[in-house]
Design an enzyme around this catalytic site. Structure first.
Site, PDB file in Angstrom:
ATOM      1  N   ASP A  30      55.053  61.030  22.350  1.00  0.00           N
ATOM      2  CA  ASP A  30      56.355  60.524  21.922  1.00  0.00           C
ATOM      3  C   ASP A  30      56.136  59.419  20.877  1.00  0.00           C
ATOM      4  OD1 ASP A  30      59.424  60.523  23.426  1.00  0.00           O
ATOM      5  OD2 ASP A  30      58.937  58.905  22.009  1.00  0.00           O
ATOM      6  N   ILE A  31      56.927  59.447  19.842  1.00  0.00           N
ATOM      7  CA  ILE A  31      56.775  58.480  18.741  1.00  0.00           C
ATOM      8  C   ILE A  31      57.129  57.053  19.191  1.00  0.00           C
ATOM      9  CG2 ILE A  31      59.073  58.696  17.688  1.00  0.00           C
ATOM     10  CD1 ILE A  31      57.592  59.011  14.970  1.00  0.00           C
ATOM     11  N   ASN A  87      66.104  65.469  29.921  1.00  0.00           N
ATOM     12  CA  ASN A  87      67.461  64.990  29.677  1.00  0.00           C
ATOM     13  C   ASN A  87      68.286  66.139  29.102  1.00  0.00           C
ATOM     14  OD1 ASN A  87      66.826  62.294  30.422  1.00  0.00           O
ATOM     15  ND2 ASN A  87      65.914  61.955  28.405  1.00  0.00           N
ATOM     16  N   GLU A  95      68.765  63.265  23.167  1.00  0.00           N
ATOM     17  CA  GLU A  95      68.893  62.880  21.752  1.00  0.00           C
ATOM     18  C   GLU A  95      68.454  63.996  20.822  1.00  0.00           C
ATOM     19  OE1 GLU A  95      66.554  59.343  21.419  1.00  0.00           O
ATOM     20  OE2 GLU A  95      67.978  58.134  22.563  1.00  0.00           O
ATOM     21  N   HIS A 100      62.865  69.744  25.851  1.00  0.00           N
ATOM     22  CA  HIS A 100      61.563  69.086  26.004  1.00  0.00           C
ATOM     23  C   HIS A 100      61.485  68.408  27.355  1.00  0.00           C
ATOM     24  CE1 HIS A 100      64.399  66.340  24.059  1.00  0.00           C
ATOM     25  NE2 HIS A 100      63.796  65.350  24.721  1.00  0.00           N
ATOM     26  N   MET A 101      60.276  68.372  27.878  1.00  0.00           N
ATOM     27  CA  MET A 101      60.007  67.662  29.124  1.00  0.00           C
ATOM     28  C   MET A 101      59.182  66.421  28.796  1.00  0.00           C
ATOM     29  SD  MET A 101      57.827  68.964  32.398  1.00  0.00           S
ATOM     30  CE  MET A 101      59.020  70.161  32.932  1.00  0.00           C
ATOM     31  N   HIS A 102      59.671  65.262  29.213  1.00  0.00           N
ATOM     32  CA  HIS A 102      58.884  64.038  29.069  1.00  0.00           C
ATOM     33  C   HIS A 102      57.877  63.975  30.221  1.00  0.00           C
ATOM     34  CE1 HIS A 102      61.851  61.798  26.364  1.00  0.00           C
ATOM     35  NE2 HIS A 102      62.627  62.755  26.856  1.00  0.00           N
TER      36      HIS A 102
END
Ligand code: AMP
Ligand code: ZN
Length: 116
Positions: A30-31, A87, A95, A100-102
């Site tokens: 993640d950025i 999310n 967002e 995607h999965m964090h």
């Protein structure tokens, strides 16, 4: 989806630190990391969100979970533990509209939700 940032990362048109990839998924840092380990695991196919999945997506959804475990092991947080988060939509705080999965860990990541 040329206007999707995650599709552009998958297609190597935009730089990201890719930590894992195979024929179904790509995973990159993640950025704006929220923890020492913060990786996003994304399907190669552009699926906007969990609200858009169909029965044909079931295999890749299961694969994302296994890849999370694999990356957790590679990043040395399998034993200490980690959290996986997806999310979805407005109330879910999504967002970027490419599923995607964090994967977050490397420190205690706090309570799951704050009661309001
Ligand atoms: P979400 O709120 O679940 O949609 O999370 C989107 C995540 O994507 C956020 O944690 C952002 O920091 C992350 N993000 C946005 N743009 C990039 C990018 N170019 N490379 C890596 N991560 C990104
Ligand atoms: Zn996309």
């Amino acid at each position: 989806m040329s206007d999707c940032i995650f599709c552009r990362i998958i297609n190597k048109e935009v730089d990201a630190t890719i930590v894992y990839e195979d024929d179904q998924v790509v995973a990159f840092n993640d950025i704006y990391p929220k923890a020492p380990v913060h990786v996003l695991i994304v399907p190669r196919r552009h699926i906007p969100s969990l609200a858009h999945v169909t029965p044909e997506d079931e295999p890749v959804l299961g694969h994302m979970m296994y890849v999370a475990r694999k990356i957790a092991e590679e990043q040395g947080i399998l034993e200490s533990g980690f959290r996986t988060i997806i999310n979805t939509g407005r109330h879910g705080g999504q967002e970027i509209y490419h599923l995607h999965m964090h994967l977050v860990g490397g420190r205690p990541v706090g309570p799951m939700l704050v009661r309001q």
